[in-house]
Scaffold this motif. Structure first.
Motif, PDB file in Angstrom:
ATOM      1  N   VAL A  20       1.180  -0.931   0.040  1.00  0.00           N
ATOM      2  CA  VAL A  20       0.163  -0.215   0.182  1.00  0.00           C
ATOM      3  C   VAL A  20       1.268   0.959   0.279  1.00  0.00           C
ATOM      4  O   VAL A  20       2.352   0.946   0.693  1.00  0.00           O
ATOM      5  CB  VAL A  20      -0.618   0.063   1.558  1.00  0.00           C
ATOM      6  CG1 VAL A  20      -1.941  -1.292   1.049  1.00  0.00           C
ATOM      7  CG2 VAL A  20       0.234  -0.410   2.389  1.00  0.00           C
ATOM      8  N   ALA A  21       0.324   2.232  -0.295  1.00  0.00           N
ATOM      9  CA  ALA A  21       0.610   3.694   0.316  1.00  0.00           C
ATOM     10  C   ALA A  21       0.672   4.490   0.469  1.00  0.00           C
ATOM     11  O   ALA A  21      -0.397   5.213   0.894  1.00  0.00           O
ATOM     12  CB  ALA A  21       0.686   4.242  -1.426  1.00  0.00           C
ATOM     13  N   GLY A  22       0.719   4.644   2.404  1.00  0.00           N
ATOM     14  CA  GLY A  22      -0.026   5.631   2.954  1.00  0.00           C
ATOM     15  C   GLY A  22      -1.745   4.931   3.331  1.00  0.00           C
ATOM     16  O   GLY A  22      -1.717   3.969   3.132  1.00  0.00           O
ATOM     17  N   GLN A  23      -1.995   5.694   4.323  1.00  0.00           N
ATOM     18  CA  GLN A  23      -3.616   5.596   4.148  1.00  0.00           C
ATOM     19  C   GLN A  23      -4.481   6.118   3.344  1.00  0.00           C
ATOM     20  O   GLN A  23      -5.188   7.209   3.756  1.00  0.00           O
ATOM     21  CB  GLN A  23      -3.834   6.324   5.719  1.00  0.00           C
ATOM     22  CG  GLN A  23      -3.002   5.391   6.760  1.00  0.00           C
ATOM     23  CD  GLN A  23      -3.520   4.361   7.218  1.00  0.00           C
ATOM     24  OE1 GLN A  23      -4.458   4.073   7.520  1.00  0.00           O
ATOM     25  NE2 GLN A  23      -2.436   3.568   7.256  1.00  0.00           N
ATOM     26  N   THR A  24      -4.381   5.771   2.291  1.00  0.00           N
ATOM     27  CA  THR A  24      -5.788   5.950   1.082  1.00  0.00           C
ATOM     28  C   THR A  24      -6.565   5.825   1.359  1.00  0.00           C
ATOM     29  O   THR A  24      -6.316   4.864   1.228  1.00  0.00           O
ATOM     30  CB  THR A  24      -4.340   6.125  -0.706  1.00  0.00           C
ATOM     31  OG1 THR A  24      -4.713   4.850  -0.447  1.00  0.00           O
ATOM     32  CG2 THR A  24      -3.065   7.085  -0.796  1.00  0.00           C
ATOM     33  N   PRO A  25      -7.625   6.154   0.413  1.00  0.00           N
ATOM     34  CA  PRO A  25      -9.352   5.523   0.649  1.00  0.00           C
ATOM     35  C   PRO A  25      -8.913   4.012   0.130  1.00  0.00           C
ATOM     36  O   PRO A  25      -9.183   3.064   0.519  1.00  0.00           O
ATOM     37  CB  PRO A  25     -10.177   6.280  -0.238  1.00  0.00           C
ATOM     38  CG  PRO A  25      -9.390   7.992   0.682  1.00  0.00           C
ATOM     39  CD  PRO A  25      -7.867   7.486   0.447  1.00  0.00           C
ATOM     40  N   LYS A  26      -7.884   3.670  -0.957  1.00  0.00           N
ATOM     41  CA  LYS A  26      -7.610   2.474  -1.619  1.00  0.00           C
ATOM     42  C   LYS A  26      -7.074   1.714  -0.669  1.00  0.00           C
ATOM     43  O   LYS A  26      -7.096   0.456  -1.086  1.00  0.00           O
ATOM     44  CB  LYS A  26      -7.262   2.477  -3.499  1.00  0.00           C
ATOM     45  CG  LYS A  26      -7.557   2.613  -4.240  1.00  0.00           C
ATOM     46  CD  LYS A  26      -7.186   2.569  -5.792  1.00  0.00           C
ATOM     47  CE  LYS A  26      -8.225   1.810  -6.691  1.00  0.00           C
ATOM     48  NZ  LYS A  26      -7.978   2.314  -7.949  1.00  0.00           N
ATOM     49  N   SER A  27      -6.245   2.236  -0.221  1.00  0.00           N
ATOM     50  CA  SER A  27      -5.272   1.151   0.651  1.00  0.00           C
ATOM     51  C   SER A  27      -5.745   1.075   1.765  1.00  0.00           C
ATOM     52  O   SER A  27      -5.625  -0.788   2.053  1.00  0.00           O
ATOM     53  CB  SER A  27      -4.004   2.221   1.000  1.00  0.00           C
ATOM     54  OG  SER A  27      -2.814   2.262   0.055  1.00  0.00           O
ATOM     55  N   VAL A  28      -6.387   1.825   2.300  1.00  0.00           N
ATOM     56  CA  VAL A  28      -7.441   1.630   3.352  1.00  0.00           C
ATOM     57  C   VAL A  28      -8.114   0.056   3.029  1.00  0.00           C
ATOM     58  O   VAL A  28      -8.674  -0.967   3.981  1.00  0.00           O
ATOM     59  CB  VAL A  28      -7.878   2.309   4.502  1.00  0.00           C
ATOM     60  CG1 VAL A  28      -9.219   2.550   5.540  1.00  0.00           C
ATOM     61  CG2 VAL A  28      -6.710   4.180   5.231  1.00  0.00           C
ATOM     62  N   THR A  29      -8.859   0.287   2.252  1.00  0.00           N
ATOM     63  CA  THR A  29     -10.283  -0.534   1.639  1.00  0.00           C
ATOM     64  C   THR A  29      -9.581  -1.667   1.464  1.00  0.00           C
ATOM     65  O   THR A  29      -9.868  -2.659   1.782  1.00  0.00           O
ATOM     66  CB  THR A  29     -10.950   0.250   0.116  1.00  0.00           C
ATOM     67  OG1 THR A  29     -11.438   1.068   0.987  1.00  0.00           O
ATOM     68  CG2 THR A  29     -12.059  -0.494   0.020  1.00  0.00           C
ATOM     69  N   ALA A  30      -8.081  -2.003   1.140  1.00  0.00           N
ATOM     70  CA  ALA A  30      -8.167  -3.262   0.360  1.00  0.00           C
ATOM     71  C   ALA A  30      -7.459  -4.126   1.800  1.00  0.00           C
ATOM     72  O   ALA A  30      -7.636  -5.127   2.016  1.00  0.00           O
ATOM     73  CB  ALA A  30      -6.534  -2.593  -0.678  1.00  0.00           C
ATOM     74  N   VAL A  31      -6.998  -3.565   2.820  1.00  0.00           N
ATOM     75  CA  VAL A  31      -6.413  -3.591   3.945  1.00  0.00           C
ATOM     76  C   VAL A  31      -7.560  -3.935   4.699  1.00  0.00           C
ATOM     77  O   VAL A  31      -7.908  -5.574   4.960  1.00  0.00           O
ATOM     78  CB  VAL A  31      -6.129  -2.961   4.736  1.00  0.00           C
ATOM     79  CG1 VAL A  31      -5.441  -3.587   6.146  1.00  0.00           C
ATOM     80  CG2 VAL A  31      -4.431  -2.621   4.359  1.00  0.00           C
ATOM     81  N   ALA A  32      -8.828  -3.846   5.036  1.00  0.00           N
ATOM     82  CA  ALA A  32     -10.231  -4.097   5.534  1.00  0.00           C
ATOM     83  C   ALA A  32     -10.133  -5.430   5.018  1.00  0.00           C
ATOM     84  O   ALA A  32     -10.892  -6.155   5.448  1.00  0.00           O
ATOM     85  CB  ALA A  32     -11.076  -2.661   5.619  1.00  0.00           C
TER      86      ALA A  32
END
Length: 104
Positions: A20-32
């Motif tokens: 991921v790259a930081g806490q971008t919406p896409k990154s946060v969604t992917a982790v969840a």
């Protein structure tokens, strides 16, 4: 005589790496999304490593990461990659070759 239908793959520990790259919406969604799928389909049989490329950009080279978020299945082989926020559960499970666990 009872037959043992346990698939040896069921006992294997899956090693997953999510870039991921930081806490971008896409990154946060992917982790969840990934955590939810793992708990539903691989509970107790997976290791998940989340790598923030803003913190460790040099780690992208090893897995040849060209876009983020990217999920890499290291084990079981072969290595597989899925790019995006992992919101399509069916596509992620097929991409990782995860077969739904049969309820016993």
């Amino acid at each position: 005589m009872a037959e043992d239908f346990n698939d040896p793959l069921d006992e294997e520990t899956w090693e997953l790496r999510l870039y991921v790259a930081g806490q971008t919406p896409k990154s946060v969604t992917a982790v969840a999304n990934l955590r939810r799928y793992c708990e539903q389909h691989l509970k107790g049989r997976y290791k998940l490593e989340v790598i923030d490329l803003l913190v460790n950009p040099q780690l992208a080279e090893g897995d040849q990461i060209l876009a983020i978020p990217t999920l890499v299945r290291k084990v079981p082989e072969p290595i597989r990659k899925i790019i995006g926020d992992l919101s399509n559960e069916e596509k992620v499970l097929v991409g990782l070759d995860v077969r739904p666990m049969l309820s016993k």
